[in-house]
Write a protein that holds these residues in place. Sequence first.
Motif, short mmCIF file in Angstrom:
data_model
loop_
_atom_site.label_atom_id
_atom_site.label_comp_id
_atom_site.label_asym_id
_atom_site.label_seq_id
_atom_site.Cartn_x
_atom_site.Cartn_y
_atom_site.Cartn_z
N LEU A 63 45.82 88.68 35.37
CA LEU A 63 47.02 89.42 34.99
C LEU A 63 47.23 90.64 35.88
O LEU A 63 48.34 90.90 36.34
CB LEU A 63 46.92 89.84 33.52
N THR A 64 46.15 91.37 36.14
CA THR A 64 46.25 92.53 37.03
C THR A 64 46.64 92.10 38.44
O THR A 64 47.49 92.73 39.08
CB THR A 64 44.91 93.29 37.06
N GLU A 67 50.33 91.19 38.61
CA GLU A 67 51.18 92.38 38.64
C GLU A 67 51.25 92.97 40.04
O GLU A 67 52.32 93.38 40.50
CB GLU A 67 50.65 93.41 37.64
N ARG A 68 50.12 93.00 40.74
CA ARG A 68 50.09 93.56 42.09
C ARG A 68 50.81 92.66 43.09
O ARG A 68 51.53 93.13 43.97
CB ARG A 68 48.65 93.81 42.53
N ARG A 71 54.68 92.76 42.77
CA ARG A 71 55.31 93.99 43.25
C ARG A 71 55.57 93.97 44.75
O ARG A 71 56.28 94.84 45.27
CB ARG A 71 54.44 95.20 42.90
N ARG A 92 52.32 89.90 28.67
CA ARG A 92 52.03 90.74 29.84
C ARG A 92 52.34 90.00 31.13
O ARG A 92 52.91 90.57 32.06
CB ARG A 92 50.56 91.17 29.81
N ARG A 95 56.21 89.66 31.48
CA ARG A 95 56.81 90.97 31.74
C ARG A 95 56.56 91.39 33.19
O ARG A 95 57.38 92.04 33.82
CB ARG A 95 56.25 92.03 30.80
N ALA A 96 55.39 91.02 33.70
CA ALA A 96 55.04 91.39 35.07
C ALA A 96 55.87 90.63 36.09
O ALA A 96 56.05 91.07 37.22
CB ALA A 96 53.56 91.13 35.32
#
Length: 215
Positions: A63-64, A67-68, A71, A92, A95-96
Amino acid sequence: MIRVLVVDDEALVRSGLRLILEAAGDIVVVGEARDGAEAVAAVERLRADVVLMDVRMPGMDGLTAAERIIRRDDPPKVIMLTTFDLDEHVHRALRAGAVGFLLKDTPPRDLASAVRTVAAGNAMLAPTVTRRLIGSFVERGPSHAEAAHERFAVLTTRERQVVRAVARGLSNAEIGRELTMREATVKTHVSRALAKLGLTNRVQAAILVYEAGLL
């Protein structure tokens, strides 16, 4: 060929996913990563169209990493792959900006189909995940729905029609046929609607439609 990066902490799982995907004929696995940090670094080097990412991994989790990756400028499409369809993971990830969420018991043919779907710009959610998402939005109550509904005031009537069709899972071509529009025009409406709503992809638009009670 659709270029895929496979991310999972288990070598056996990565090998199995590679075999399944490359057997499809129109998909090639351009790299593998053992954790989220390796995945982020690999995206820097590889021109993958799709990242197939496990949620739970030691170190940086999926998940982290998602997100990265999302972006970045012009990021690849991200599909989360997990054994568990836990609500907090789904919310999550979506949403990311992830455009797919599949369970690890997904049949091989469906896995390849999911990769093709997201590579084409559409969303792919496991049926159980979709049902739980809809149910969670229904439970949030009228005040939440009203706030979500107000966000659609910035859209034109046509943009609202298109976004509602997106939430039903229709492709641009299908929306065009239903609303008697050229596919390129549909794509323009989708892009403008996402920008006005402050969203990054079609999945987030579908979530907002469900939250607003527009379906």
